[in-house]
Structure formats: C-alpha cells, structure tokens
Design an enzyme around this catalytic site. Structure first.
Site, PDB file in Angstrom:
ATOM      1  N   ARG A   1       0.817  -1.075  -0.063  1.00 16.61           N
ATOM      2  CA  ARG A   1      -0.003  -0.019  -0.063  1.00 16.61           C
ATOM      3  C   ARG A   1       0.895   1.347  -0.070  1.00 16.61           C
ATOM      4  O   ARG A   1       2.145   1.289   0.206  1.00 16.61           O
ATOM      5  CB  ARG A   1      -1.037  -0.091   1.370  1.00 16.61           C
ATOM      6  CG  ARG A   1      -2.074  -0.924   1.163  1.00 16.61           C
ATOM      7  CD  ARG A   1      -2.544  -1.072   2.379  1.00 16.61           C
ATOM      8  NE  ARG A   1      -2.003  -1.630   3.615  1.00 16.61           N
ATOM      9  CZ  ARG A   1      -2.197  -2.000   4.832  1.00 16.61           C
ATOM     10  NH1 ARG A   1      -3.699  -1.402   5.184  1.00 16.61           N
ATOM     11  NH2 ARG A   1      -1.696  -2.482   5.673  1.00 16.61           N
TER      12      ARG A   1
ATOM     13  N   LYS B   1       1.326   2.052   7.328  1.00 22.62           N
ATOM     14  CA  LYS B   1       1.630   1.534   8.570  1.00 22.62           C
ATOM     15  C   LYS B   1       2.759   2.090   9.470  1.00 22.62           C
ATOM     16  O   LYS B   1       3.355   3.202   9.163  1.00 22.62           O
ATOM     17  CB  LYS B   1       2.494   0.025   8.118  1.00 22.62           C
ATOM     18  CG  LYS B   1       1.494  -1.032   7.604  1.00 22.62           C
ATOM     19  CD  LYS B   1       0.365  -1.171   8.256  1.00 22.62           C
ATOM     20  CE  LYS B   1       0.602  -1.996   9.461  1.00 22.62           C
ATOM     21  NZ  LYS B   1      -0.463  -2.400  10.362  1.00 22.62           N
TER      22      LYS B   1
ATOM     23  N   TYR C   1      -1.258   4.819  10.485  1.00 25.37           N
ATOM     24  CA  TYR C   1      -1.734   3.728  11.716  1.00 25.37           C
ATOM     25  C   TYR C   1      -0.359   3.692  12.378  1.00 25.37           C
ATOM     26  O   TYR C   1       0.873   3.718  12.097  1.00 25.37           O
ATOM     27  CB  TYR C   1      -1.967   2.561  11.011  1.00 25.37           C
ATOM     28  CG  TYR C   1      -3.290   2.365  10.287  1.00 25.37           C
ATOM     29  CD1 TYR C   1      -4.497   2.646  10.909  1.00 25.37           C
ATOM     30  CD2 TYR C   1      -3.364   2.224   9.031  1.00 25.37           C
ATOM     31  CE1 TYR C   1      -5.736   2.445  10.140  1.00 25.37           C
ATOM     32  CE2 TYR C   1      -4.614   1.907   8.300  1.00 25.37           C
ATOM     33  CZ  TYR C   1      -5.782   2.152   8.896  1.00 25.37           C
ATOM     34  OH  TYR C   1      -7.132   2.218   8.526  1.00 25.37           O
TER      35      TYR C   1
ATOM     36  N   HIS D   1      -1.037   1.820  16.197  1.00 24.35           N
ATOM     37  CA  HIS D   1      -1.211   0.708  17.180  1.00 24.35           C
ATOM     38  C   HIS D   1       0.077   0.613  17.943  1.00 24.35           C
ATOM     39  O   HIS D   1       0.796  -0.579  18.488  1.00 24.35           O
ATOM     40  CB  HIS D   1      -1.142  -0.470  16.101  1.00 24.35           C
ATOM     41  CG  HIS D   1      -2.259  -0.716  15.193  1.00 24.35           C
ATOM     42  ND1 HIS D   1      -3.608  -0.646  15.309  1.00 24.35           N
ATOM     43  CD2 HIS D   1      -2.124  -0.682  13.642  1.00 24.35           C
ATOM     44  CE1 HIS D   1      -4.293  -0.683  14.446  1.00 24.35           C
ATOM     45  NE2 HIS D   1      -3.481  -0.764  13.168  1.00 24.35           N
TER      46      HIS D   1
ATOM     47  N   GLU E   1      -6.150   4.942  13.592  1.00 19.98           N
ATOM     48  CA  GLU E   1      -7.074   4.139  14.410  1.00 19.98           C
ATOM     49  C   GLU E   1      -7.660   4.632  15.587  1.00 19.98           C
ATOM     50  O   GLU E   1      -8.662   4.049  15.961  1.00 19.98           O
ATOM     51  CB  GLU E   1      -6.400   2.831  14.929  1.00 19.98           C
ATOM     52  CG  GLU E   1      -5.387   2.930  15.926  1.00 19.98           C
ATOM     53  CD  GLU E   1      -4.060   3.138  15.332  1.00 19.98           C
ATOM     54  OE1 GLU E   1      -3.290   3.311  16.211  1.00 19.98           O
ATOM     55  OE2 GLU E   1      -3.781   3.778  14.240  1.00 19.98           O
TER      56      GLU E   1
ATOM     57  N   ASP F   1      -2.680  -6.475  15.316  1.00 18.84           N
ATOM     58  CA  ASP F   1      -2.162  -5.110  15.345  1.00 18.84           C
ATOM     59  C   ASP F   1      -2.523  -4.589  16.840  1.00 18.84           C
ATOM     60  O   ASP F   1      -1.350  -3.774  17.200  1.00 18.84           O
ATOM     61  CB  ASP F   1      -2.866  -4.255  14.365  1.00 18.84           C
ATOM     62  CG  ASP F   1      -2.352  -4.098  12.947  1.00 18.84           C
ATOM     63  OD1 ASP F   1      -0.901  -4.555  12.847  1.00 18.84           O
ATOM     64  OD2 ASP F   1      -2.771  -4.125  12.025  1.00 18.84           O
TER      65      ASP F   1
END
Length: 372
Positions: free
Chosen positions: A15, A75, A94, A96, A118, A270
């Site tokens: 991605r 990510k 993101y 996490h 998130e 995650d």
C-alpha cells in the site's frame, strides 16, 4: 506545507499513503507534495502518475523525512524510520502503539506529533479511518482462513461451504463490529455455518436482523466462547478496544479442546491479538501451529490487496489529512475527532488508552498543544 509520502518498508506491504489522486488534492490546496520514487508501484502508480498530479519525486526516503512538514504513511514507522522523524513534524498513519512499547519509545524520543488513523473518531463514536481496513481485513480473514484450512497447508481439510450431503464448515467470529460483520458476511456467502459472539445485546439484535437468520448470534460468556471455539473449524478474532491492547479471549489451555487442524485468524493482532498464543506473522510466512491449531496472524492483512486497500484508505484519510496540512496543529485543537487521533506530541503520550497500556502518564492534548 510540504507533505511527504515515503515508500512502505514493512514486509510485503504494497500500500501507499497517498494515491496520485490524493496528492493532486493536496496540491490543489496549495501544498507541496514529495513522494519517494517507487512508492506507488504496489498499486500500479508509477512516478509519472505522481508527477502528473503535481507532486515532486524524491530519490530516497531520507529526503522525504528530512524535507517534509507532514509525513503520510500507511503502517507504523519501522525502527529505521523512527530516527528520521523529528520535532515539529506531523506523522499521520496507523500506529497501534498499545502493544508496541519499542515503537512508542522511539517515537517519543523523536518528538514528533503523531496522529493515529485508528483512534480518530466521528460524530457517531465510530472509527472512520480504521473502518475501511477493518472491512478489507474482515473479508480477507475468511479467504485466508479457508486457505489455511486446506490439508496441504496444515488445516483440517474442510471446505467451508460443504457440498450436498456433507455439512459445511463451522466459523466462529469473536466480535460483532466492522471486522466481525464483514467476516460473517463472507463466511455466510460461502455457505459456512456462522456464529457471531459479542457482549452487546443491541448489536446482536442488529446482526440478527441484518442476516435474517442466516447467521447465529450468542452473547459472550466463558461458556459460550468455549462451546463455539471447540466446535469450530475456524475462529476469527475480531475484537477491538479503541487504542488499547486487545483482550485475550482464547487461552492456550482452550486450544486443547479445539479440533486438530482448526484455524485461528487473529485480525486483532495489530493491537496485540485476542488469542493468548498469537504473535505477529508476515505474508511471507503467514501461519504457524500451536497444539495442533493453525494460527494466521498477519499484522498487515490488507497489504495483500493493495489496490483495493489503498484507495479505500485514501477515501477515508484525505479529509483529515487536508485539515492537518491546511491548519497544522490548530486543526487538532479545532476538531475533537481529530484530537482523539492525537497519540503523541513532543515526547508526551496524549491518548488515554495508549498511556494506560504502556504505563505512561497521559498529557491532555489541548493542554500540550496550547503550550506548544
């Protein structure tokens, strides 16, 4: 503002943080966009597509990180990227952080202002930037689990939909949120016998109405978890506590009661995973076996379908990204939903769930931003 988009470097992550169409939107808002060469190859977007959108191409990731006021990724930054971030820079991706103290420590040391996709909220209390990847991951969970169930891959050798005269496979979905809904929809579509377990009775009513009896629902108790997991061919872990580590719903001890060759698909990996025996895997080596049970715990599942995932993600993240580029930190102060996405600022953790999970004192976002 100069907005930078580096190439993703996580294992088999195809991605990209910005599509050419998104880059064009930033340029239309008067911003300069800097994209690392080859960043969009995984979605079929070459450097010329970004140039046509008005972006500039950087030869290296180092150039992107050094020259950009805001970094847009997919990510969480990998260890080699932590040191390239710096104070005064906005990171939009993101994260996490709750199950990842090493990353938290690295980002805190950088002094970066980090907004996590998130934990951004909406007026309905939803998580709009997490939802599209949850939709993809929920659907992929069934595809991945069905493959893992095949005997050559270590599974029981069960076809989820069965055939006339042979019972279908049984799928248990833990959690009735976005991931759980999409997983159940895919599994039911294949003809599997599906049960969703959740602790919200109103949500169970919604799911029952939605599936019109094609999917079973059960209220979450220890007994229900054991009964459904022990009888399942596949268990999908789809629980989420926003920003916090996922609860461990299936213990190591419970594996002994499961069918040999059954499959656990942990979509919550995650956030640390909801099975006690889970640990992150990659698309290169997606599964492992514990006590006869196959575990699929890929931490970037949507990366396997980057074209679908990237466009879905950009559709969701573009609005808030433009707010950040247009207004800087003021955008976070002005928008309570974007403020909920702020996880770190100048060496302080600004999200309650993350702070609690990692044992840090939380700093109120409005307080630290106004001081800044």
């Amino acid at each position: 503002m100069r907005v930078g988009c580096p190439k993703e470097i996580k294992n088999h992550e195809y991605r990209v943080g910005l599509t050419p169409a998104s880059a064009r939107e930033y340029v239309a808002h008067g911003h300069e966009v800097l994209v690392e060469t080859g960043a969009g190859i995984g979605i079929g977007a070459d450097d010329n597509a970004y140039r046509a959108a008005g972006a500039h191409i950087a030869a290296t990731a180092e150039e992107v990180y050094a020259r950009s006021d805001m970094i847009v990724k997919v990510k969480e930054p990998q260890p080699g990227e932590w040191a390239q971030l710096h104070e005064g820079q906005i990171l939009y991706t993101y994260l996490h952080l709750a199950p990842d103290p090493a990353q938290a420590k690295g980002l805190l040391a950088s002094g970066v202002t980090a907004v996590a996709y998130e934990t951004v909220t909406d007026e309905r209390g939803g998580l709009p930037l997490l939802a599209p990847m949850s939709e993809v991951a929920g659907r992929l969970a069934i595809q991945a689990g069905a493959t893992a169930l095949q005997k050559p891959n270590g599974g029981r050798g069960v076809l989820l939909g069965g055939v006339p005269g042979v019972a279908p496979g049984k799928v248990t979905v833990l959690g009735g949120g976005v991931v759980g809904l999409q997983a159940a929809r895919m599994a039911a579509g294949l003809g599997a016998d599906v049960t969703i377990i959740d602790r919200s009775i109103p949500r169970l009513r919604q799911l029952d109405d939605l599936f019109n009896g094609r999917v079973h629902t059960r209220f979450s108790t220890v007994e229900a978890l054991e009964e459904e997991c022990f009888s399942a061919d596949m268990v999908v872990g789809a629980v989420l506590i926003p920003g916090a580590a996922a609860p461990k719903l299936v213990s190591r001890e419970m594996l002994s009661g499961m069918k040999n060759g059954a499959v656990l698909v942990d979509v919550a990996i995650d956030q640390g995973g909801c099975f006690e025996t889970s640990h992150p895997t990659t698309h290169a080596e997606p599964t492992y076996e514990v006590d006869g049970v196959i575990h699929y715990c890929v931490a970037n599942m949507p990366g396997a379908v980057p074209v679908t995932s990237t466009h879905a993600l950009n559709n969701a993240t573009l609005h808030h990204g433009l707010q950040l580029a247009d207004k800087g930190l003021k955008a976070i102060l002005d928008d309570p939903h974007l403020r909920n996405g702020l996880n770190l600022h100048k060496g302080r953790i600004t999200n309650a769930a993350v702070a609690e999970a990692l044992g840090y004192e939380m700093a109120e976002p409005q307080s630290v931003l106004r001081v800044a």
